[in-house]
Structures are given as C-alpha cells and as structure tokens.
Design a protein around this motif. Sequence first.
Motif, mmCIF file in Angstrom:
data_model
loop_
_atom_site.group_PDB
_atom_site.id
_atom_site.type_symbol
_atom_site.label_atom_id
_atom_site.label_comp_id
_atom_site.label_asym_id
_atom_site.label_seq_id
_atom_site.Cartn_x
_atom_site.Cartn_y
_atom_site.Cartn_z
ATOM 1 N N ARG A 181 -71.088 23.575 37.666
ATOM 2 C CA ARG A 181 -71.708 22.993 36.436
ATOM 3 C C ARG A 181 -70.472 22.314 35.378
ATOM 4 O O ARG A 181 -69.150 22.791 35.662
ATOM 5 N N PRO A 182 -70.564 21.820 34.456
ATOM 6 C CA PRO A 182 -69.541 21.050 33.682
ATOM 7 C C PRO A 182 -68.605 22.229 33.074
ATOM 8 O O PRO A 182 -67.401 21.952 33.313
ATOM 9 N N GLU A 183 -69.050 23.352 32.731
ATOM 10 C CA GLU A 183 -68.245 24.106 32.162
ATOM 11 C C GLU A 183 -67.147 24.888 33.256
ATOM 12 O O GLU A 183 -66.268 25.244 32.674
ATOM 13 N N ASP A 184 -67.703 24.747 34.330
ATOM 14 C CA ASP A 184 -66.415 25.046 35.518
ATOM 15 C C ASP A 184 -65.314 24.240 35.306
ATOM 16 O O ASP A 184 -64.407 24.695 35.924
ATOM 17 N N LEU A 185 -65.195 23.247 34.835
ATOM 18 C CA LEU A 185 -64.161 22.166 34.856
ATOM 19 C C LEU A 185 -63.016 22.698 34.129
ATOM 20 O O LEU A 185 -61.999 22.398 34.357
ATOM 21 N N LEU A 199 -56.394 9.576 24.949
ATOM 22 C CA LEU A 199 -56.359 10.236 26.220
ATOM 23 C C LEU A 199 -57.818 10.651 26.581
ATOM 24 O O LEU A 199 -58.548 11.280 25.505
ATOM 25 N N HIS A 200 -58.183 10.502 27.794
ATOM 26 C CA HIS A 200 -59.754 10.645 28.093
ATOM 27 C C HIS A 200 -59.518 12.068 28.560
ATOM 28 O O HIS A 200 -59.523 12.286 29.805
ATOM 29 N N GLU A 201 -59.971 12.876 27.710
ATOM 30 C CA GLU A 201 -60.140 14.425 28.016
ATOM 31 C C GLU A 201 -61.367 15.212 27.758
ATOM 32 O O GLU A 201 -61.441 16.349 28.011
ATOM 33 N N ARG A 202 -62.253 14.431 27.034
ATOM 34 C CA ARG A 202 -63.487 15.025 26.775
ATOM 35 C C ARG A 202 -64.595 14.238 27.706
ATOM 36 O O ARG A 202 -64.914 13.271 27.549
ATOM 37 N N TRP A 203 -64.960 14.897 28.643
ATOM 38 C CA TRP A 203 -65.631 14.532 29.668
ATOM 39 C C TRP A 203 -67.183 14.798 29.511
ATOM 40 O O TRP A 203 -67.668 15.876 29.346
ATOM 41 N N ARG A 204 -68.044 13.717 29.618
ATOM 42 C CA ARG A 204 -69.502 13.678 29.166
ATOM 43 C C ARG A 204 -70.209 13.789 30.322
ATOM 44 O O ARG A 204 -70.087 12.851 31.305
ATOM 45 N N PHE A 205 -71.276 14.589 30.408
ATOM 46 C CA PHE A 205 -72.089 14.677 31.457
ATOM 47 C C PHE A 205 -73.871 14.888 30.885
ATOM 48 O O PHE A 205 -73.836 15.318 29.690
ATOM 49 N N THR A 206 -74.976 14.280 31.609
ATOM 50 C CA THR A 206 -76.263 14.438 31.244
ATOM 51 C C THR A 206 -76.973 15.487 32.371
ATOM 52 O O THR A 206 -77.172 15.101 33.360
ATOM 53 N N LEU A 207 -77.047 16.768 31.959
ATOM 54 C CA LEU A 207 -78.013 17.359 32.896
ATOM 55 C C LEU A 207 -79.464 17.623 32.735
ATOM 56 O O LEU A 207 -79.867 17.060 31.467
ATOM 57 N N PRO A 208 -80.242 17.926 33.790
ATOM 58 C CA PRO A 208 -81.677 18.042 33.383
ATOM 59 C C PRO A 208 -81.967 18.772 31.868
ATOM 60 O O PRO A 208 -83.100 18.303 31.300
ATOM 61 N N ASP A 209 -81.019 19.896 31.454
ATOM 62 C CA ASP A 209 -81.411 20.420 30.281
ATOM 63 C C ASP A 209 -80.667 19.942 29.110
ATOM 64 O O ASP A 209 -80.679 20.809 27.995
ATOM 65 N N GLY A 210 -80.061 18.738 29.154
ATOM 66 C CA GLY A 210 -79.318 18.156 27.939
ATOM 67 C C GLY A 210 -77.889 17.848 28.231
ATOM 68 O O GLY A 210 -77.451 17.926 29.395
ATOM 69 N N PRO A 262 -76.590 11.028 38.638
ATOM 70 C CA PRO A 262 -77.309 11.148 37.407
ATOM 71 C C PRO A 262 -76.879 11.878 36.178
ATOM 72 O O PRO A 262 -77.049 11.705 35.057
ATOM 73 N N TRP A 263 -75.960 12.905 37.018
ATOM 74 C CA TRP A 263 -75.374 13.670 35.765
ATOM 75 C C TRP A 263 -73.985 12.961 34.993
ATOM 76 O O TRP A 263 -73.753 13.484 33.864
ATOM 77 N N CYS A 264 -73.568 11.815 35.698
ATOM 78 C CA CYS A 264 -72.404 11.435 35.113
ATOM 79 C C CYS A 264 -72.734 10.146 34.370
ATOM 80 O O CYS A 264 -73.583 9.637 34.041
ATOM 81 N N GLU A 265 -71.417 9.952 33.459
ATOM 82 C CA GLU A 265 -71.767 9.063 32.323
ATOM 83 C C GLU A 265 -71.914 7.628 32.755
ATOM 84 O O GLU A 265 -71.147 6.979 33.813
ATOM 85 N N PRO A 266 -72.779 6.961 32.029
ATOM 86 C CA PRO A 266 -73.023 5.544 32.233
ATOM 87 C C PRO A 266 -71.494 4.544 31.966
ATOM 88 O O PRO A 266 -70.857 4.944 31.182
ATOM 89 N N LEU A 267 -71.292 3.547 32.994
ATOM 90 C CA LEU A 267 -70.072 2.887 32.738
ATOM 91 C C LEU A 267 -70.128 1.462 33.143
ATOM 92 O O LEU A 267 -69.616 1.137 34.071
ATOM 93 N N PRO A 268 -70.794 0.708 32.531
ATOM 94 C CA PRO A 268 -71.116 -0.581 32.874
ATOM 95 C C PRO A 268 -69.984 -1.435 32.862
ATOM 96 O O PRO A 268 -68.729 -1.394 32.053
ATOM 97 N N LEU A 269 -69.700 -2.496 33.740
ATOM 98 C CA LEU A 269 -68.786 -3.386 33.855
ATOM 99 C C LEU A 269 -69.169 -4.930 33.256
ATOM 100 O O LEU A 269 -70.017 -5.350 33.610
ATOM 101 N N HIS A 270 -68.117 -5.263 32.411
ATOM 102 C CA HIS A 270 -68.373 -6.737 31.904
ATOM 103 C C HIS A 270 -67.072 -7.795 32.033
ATOM 104 O O HIS A 270 -65.946 -7.386 31.971
ATOM 105 N N LEU A 271 -67.542 -8.991 32.114
ATOM 106 C CA LEU A 271 -66.450 -9.931 32.019
ATOM 107 C C LEU A 271 -66.719 -10.362 30.562
ATOM 108 O O LEU A 271 -67.834 -11.024 30.127
#
Length: 315
Positions: A181-185, A199-210, A262-271
């Motif tokens: 689970r994310p808390e295990d990190l 600093l990218h230190e707040r890692w975001r996830f979307t679980l089935p329960d929120g 599906p748990w992981c954060e969306p990250l589209p790529l653009h030019l």
Amino acid sequence: MIRLDDVEIFVRAAQAVSFSEAARQLNISPGLASAAVQRLEKTLNARLFIRSTRSLQLAEDGERYLPHALALLEAQRQGQAALADAQCELAGPLRLSLPSDLGRNLLLPWLDAFQHLHPRITVHLRLSDRAADLLRQPLDAVVRYGPLADSSLLALPLIEHNRRALCAAPAYLARHGRPQRPEDLRQHNCLRFVWSEQLHERWRFTLPDGERTVAVTGNRISDDADVVRRWALAGEGLIYKSRLDLIPDLLAGRLLEVFPSPWCEPLPLHLMCAHRSRLTPVITQLRGFLQGRCEELVAGYNALRPGRGPENRLP
C-alpha cells in the motif's frame, strides 16, 4: 534559342495531328499554334510537319525530333518537381529542450532518425530537468511531462494517457520486500529528484477507496532524473517516474512494477511551443513523428511484457 512553349505546341500537334486540337488543349488560337511551330522549325532549320489544306502529318525531321521534344518537356517537369520538393523540404534550426532521462534514452535516437529523414535540419538540444522559458529563451519547442496548467503556451499531445510507475530492481525487492500500500513507502528508501527547484517527495496515488499522498524519504536525491533511474537499476531504492521512460527496463526485467498502473499518477507528455505562430512545418512534422514513436513503444510494451493483465496495461 528554343522556346519550350513552342516545343509543347509541337508535341501536342503531333499527338493530335491537328493544330486546331493542340490550340484547344492549350487554350490558344490555332493561328498562334501554327506560328509557334513555324518559329520552332526556323530555329531548328528543319521541316517538322507536312501541311495541306485537308491534313497534317509529321515530316521525317518531325518524326526524328519528336522523342527529343518529349524528353525536353519531361526534363522540365522533373526540374519543376525538384524545385517544388526543395521548397517543401524541411530545413533550418530546430532548437529543443528535453527532460534529461527521456531525452538521453528515448528521444535522442528518435531525433537522430528524424534528422536523417530531413538532413537540412540543424538540431540544437538542451537536456535539463528545469522548466524552460519559451518566451525568453531561444527555443522552438520543449518536450515536457505533466498536466497542463492555465497557460498561453501551445501544447501538442505526444501521449496523453501515460502514467507514472512505481518500480524497483528485483535485487531491492528481494532485500526489502514489496510494499503493498502507499503507506508502506514510509519504510522504504525512495529515490527522489528535483524538478525546477522543487523536490518531488510527495507521491500521489489513486486507490479504489480514494486518493493517497505519501511524503516519502530516502538517502539519495538528484536534479537529474536519469541519475535517479540509474540508482533504481542499481537496486538502491524505489523510483516513481514516467512509465514511458522505464519501458525498456521493464521489458528487460531490470525493473519491476510494484503497484497496479491505475493507482499511479497520470503524466501526459506534450510538445510545447510559445504560441501558434511558432508552429512551423518542422514542429508539426516532428510532433507527428514523435507521437508515432511513443505509440509504437507503448504498443510494444503492452504486447510483449509478461503478465498482460488489464490492470497493468498502459492506457
């Protein structure tokens, strides 16, 4: 000097066996067509047609000259086509800013292939994980990850449904176990990178329960995302970055995904360009080329990797 207009009228008349028909095809009067052929005969000092009140036929010199006349007209057509191609050929400087990891390991060989297709382009590259200022810096475009903020910049999608992937080397997971689970990190060494002084230190996830956001820690930080990926490959910790960057390592088994996609954060790529006026033919064709390569890479990942369950597919 031979006029190519006269040569074309001669060819048309020879093929139609009629000055009147040749004139009709070229939208000129029969008198102009006849005068053009007479002018050509005078220039060549040869009789090209045998004329009578009722018929027109090629003379012996006309038979002899006709294939050369056709070759002259074809050479003219090819020359015009070559000039048109040259005017449409992509040329000039292409000044780009790319993320460090994506730029070195994926985009660099793709840009080589693009430049080989268009050798008159001169490529200027900046590899950096700092935000580029398109309005102030001498850049034509930048390739960047992330959702679009409100901006006047023109963003052209390269891959819209990309996500981050939480990954680690098999050796790291063997030593420290697999977080469930994310808390295990919070009990793991998380490899962090700095993006534009943040600093990218707040890692975001979307679980089935929120939604979950975890403030992670670890013993390694870099302002170069390529370095962070190398640390992960060496088994030094967990990495949370674009799956597009990691596909070669995932396919080769050098890294393993820890959480379902599906748990992981969306990250589209653009030019991205400063504004629509900078959307040159070079940028337009580059966008299509890179978009195609991204789609090929993702399709290959979804098709070739083991365990192709829908929960782990890249959308």
